[in-house]
Design a protein around this motif. Structure first.
Motif, PDB file in Angstrom:
ATOM      1  N   GLU A 142       0.820  -1.213   0.000  1.00 58.23           N
ATOM      2  CA  GLU A 142       0.000   0.000   0.000  1.00 58.23           C
ATOM      3  C   GLU A 142       0.859   1.270   0.000  1.00 58.23           C
ATOM      4  O   GLU A 142       0.547   2.269  -0.647  1.00 58.23           O
ATOM      5  N   ARG A 143       1.955   1.203   0.719  1.00 61.05           N
ATOM      6  CA  ARG A 143       2.899   2.326   0.777  1.00 61.05           C
ATOM      7  C   ARG A 143       3.520   2.549  -0.613  1.00 61.05           C
ATOM      8  O   ARG A 143       3.664   3.671  -1.075  1.00 61.05           O
ATOM      9  N   PHE A 144       3.902   1.452  -1.239  1.00 60.74           N
ATOM     10  CA  PHE A 144       4.455   1.537  -2.598  1.00 60.74           C
ATOM     11  C   PHE A 144       3.456   2.221  -3.528  1.00 60.74           C
ATOM     12  O   PHE A 144       3.802   3.133  -4.278  1.00 60.74           O
ATOM     13  N   GLN A 145       2.193   1.795  -3.453  1.00 61.91           N
ATOM     14  CA  GLN A 145       1.181   2.360  -4.351  1.00 61.91           C
ATOM     15  C   GLN A 145       0.996   3.861  -4.119  1.00 61.91           C
ATOM     16  O   GLN A 145       0.902   4.649  -5.050  1.00 61.91           O
ATOM     17  N   ARG A 146       0.961   4.246  -2.838  1.00 59.18           N
ATOM     18  CA  ARG A 146       0.807   5.677  -2.536  1.00 59.18           C
ATOM     19  C   ARG A 146       1.979   6.500  -3.028  1.00 59.18           C
ATOM     20  O   ARG A 146       1.823   7.575  -3.597  1.00 59.18           O
ATOM     21  N   LEU A 147       3.190   5.987  -2.768  1.00 59.29           N
ATOM     22  CA  LEU A 147       4.387   6.726  -3.194  1.00 59.29           C
ATOM     23  C   LEU A 147       4.455   6.789  -4.716  1.00 59.29           C
ATOM     24  O   LEU A 147       4.863   7.804  -5.292  1.00 59.29           O
ATOM     25  N   TYR A 148       4.048   5.717  -5.371  1.00 52.92           N
ATOM     26  CA  TYR A 148       4.033   5.705  -6.842  1.00 52.92           C
ATOM     27  C   TYR A 148       3.106   6.804  -7.362  1.00 52.92           C
ATOM     28  O   TYR A 148       3.476   7.603  -8.234  1.00 52.92           O
ATOM     29  N   ASN A 149       1.901   6.849  -6.794  1.00 53.80           N
ATOM     30  CA  ASN A 149       0.944   7.864  -7.251  1.00 53.80           C
ATOM     31  C   ASN A 149       1.450   9.267  -6.947  1.00 53.80           C
ATOM     32  O   ASN A 149       1.326  10.172  -7.770  1.00 53.80           O
ATOM     33  N   TYR A 150       2.019   9.436  -5.777  1.00 48.82           N
ATOM     34  CA  TYR A 150       2.523  10.752  -5.392  1.00 48.82           C
ATOM     35  C   TYR A 150       3.595  11.223  -6.387  1.00 48.82           C
ATOM     36  O   TYR A 150       3.545  12.351  -6.890  1.00 48.82           O
ATOM     37  N   ALA A 151       4.546  10.346  -6.676  1.00 51.58           N
ATOM     38  CA  ALA A 151       5.653  10.736  -7.572  1.00 51.58           C
ATOM     39  C   ALA A 151       5.138  11.051  -8.978  1.00 51.58           C
ATOM     40  O   ALA A 151       5.568  12.041  -9.590  1.00 51.58           O
ATOM     41  N   THR A 152       4.220  10.231  -9.489  1.00 48.39           N
ATOM     42  CA  THR A 152       3.729  10.497 -10.847  1.00 48.39           C
ATOM     43  C   THR A 152       2.911  11.789 -10.875  1.00 48.39           C
ATOM     44  O   THR A 152       2.959  12.532 -11.844  1.00 48.39           O
TER      45      THR A 152
END
Ligand SMILES: O=P(O)(O)OC[C@@H](O)[C@@H](O)c1c[nH]c2ccccc12
Length: 264
Positions: A142-152
């Motif tokens: 879930e952390r990976f998904q959030r950070l991915y969305n944040y960066a994009t």
């Protein structure tokens, strides 16, 4: 405690400190460049060339390197992007290294760090990065998904790094454009180029940037990665120790033509 756990523990402390003093805002001078576009347009294996003074597995590699000269040589020799290790405690890098490199080249720069918090993404962007790294082995899904969305959302590209089938499956949940297959196990430091061969087979999507990372030394290694279906390689130690970066990079930039995924 594995090496990866040690790094993440330390990273949590650093992030807490960084929240008090973030990297200078509005200091970025360079535009954001797309690695993905450049890889898709290339007719040979693209190279992400890395600035790496030292590592926990190899110790000192090139402590006294002039990183700006090294970065310029990488660019002149056709690198698609430059990776800059920014972890201080274990890799002797820094965000200042990344900033300095970003200001002397006109290709994307990857912030190579153990990203666990949004603040590191802000800092990487302010320092000049076009790409950030997210390591599946270091993050709950879930952390990976959030950070991915944040960066994009910040306009950055994300290299999603995996080392096994479970991590790859998790990475694919965000429909990433850029997947890195690390041939080095970050828990044991063991390197096996077959990791790329095994995992690429499990990627169905076309048009992705697929990077074979770590342990790349020779033209034959690049051919192996290409034949497996990778279109990019990430090379650190070999180029840092090279006495002729241009020649060594030329050898690694093997043609892609006959190797489109599925052709073998
Ligand atoms: O020096 P090598 O074997 O060419 O490896 C480069 C790169 O793949 C490696 O530095 C790396 C891959 N994933 C990482 C994650 C964190 C730190 C470092 C890395």
């Amino acid at each position: 405690m594995t090496f990866l756990e040690k790094i993440i523990d330390k990273k949590k402390q650093e992030v807490a400190e960084r929240k008090l003093q973030t990297f200078g805002k509005h200091t970025r001078k360079n535009p954001i460049y797309s690695l993905h576009k450049s890889v898709q347009a290339a007719d040979h294996i693209s190279i992400i060339a890395e600035i790496k003074r030292a590592s926990p597995s190899k110790g000192a590699i090139q402590m006294n390197v002039d990183i700006l000269e090294q970065a310029k040589q990488y660019e002149q020799s056709g690198a698609a992007a430059i990776s800059v290790l920014t972890d201080e405690s274990f890799f002797h890098g820094s965000l200042n290294d990344l900033k300095a490199v970003s200001e002397v080249v006109s290709i994307p720069v990857l912030c190579k760090d153990f990203t666990i918090d949004e603040i590191q993404i802000d800092d990487a962007k302010n320092a000049g990065a076009s790409i950030i790294l997210l390591i599946l082995a270091a993050l709950p899904l879930e952390r990976f998904q959030r950070l991915y969305n944040y960066a994009t959302e910040q306009g950055l590209e994300v290299l999603c790094e995996v080392h096994n089938a479970d991590e790859l499956k998790d990475a694919l949940t965000v429909s990433p454009k850029i997947i890195g297959i690390n041939n080095r196990n970050l828990k044991t430091f063991e390197v096996d180029l077959q990791t790329t061969t095994e995992l690429v087979q499990q990627i169905d999507e076309n048009g992705l940037t697929i990077i074979s990372e770590s342990g790349m030394r020779t033209k034959e290694d690049a051919e192996l990665a290409r034949n497996a279906g990778a279109n990019t390689i990430l090379v650190g130690e070999t180029l840092m120790r090279s006495e002729n970066v241009e020649k060594d990079m030329q050898a690694l930039q093997v043609p892609l033509s006959s190797s489109a995924k599925g052709a073998f």
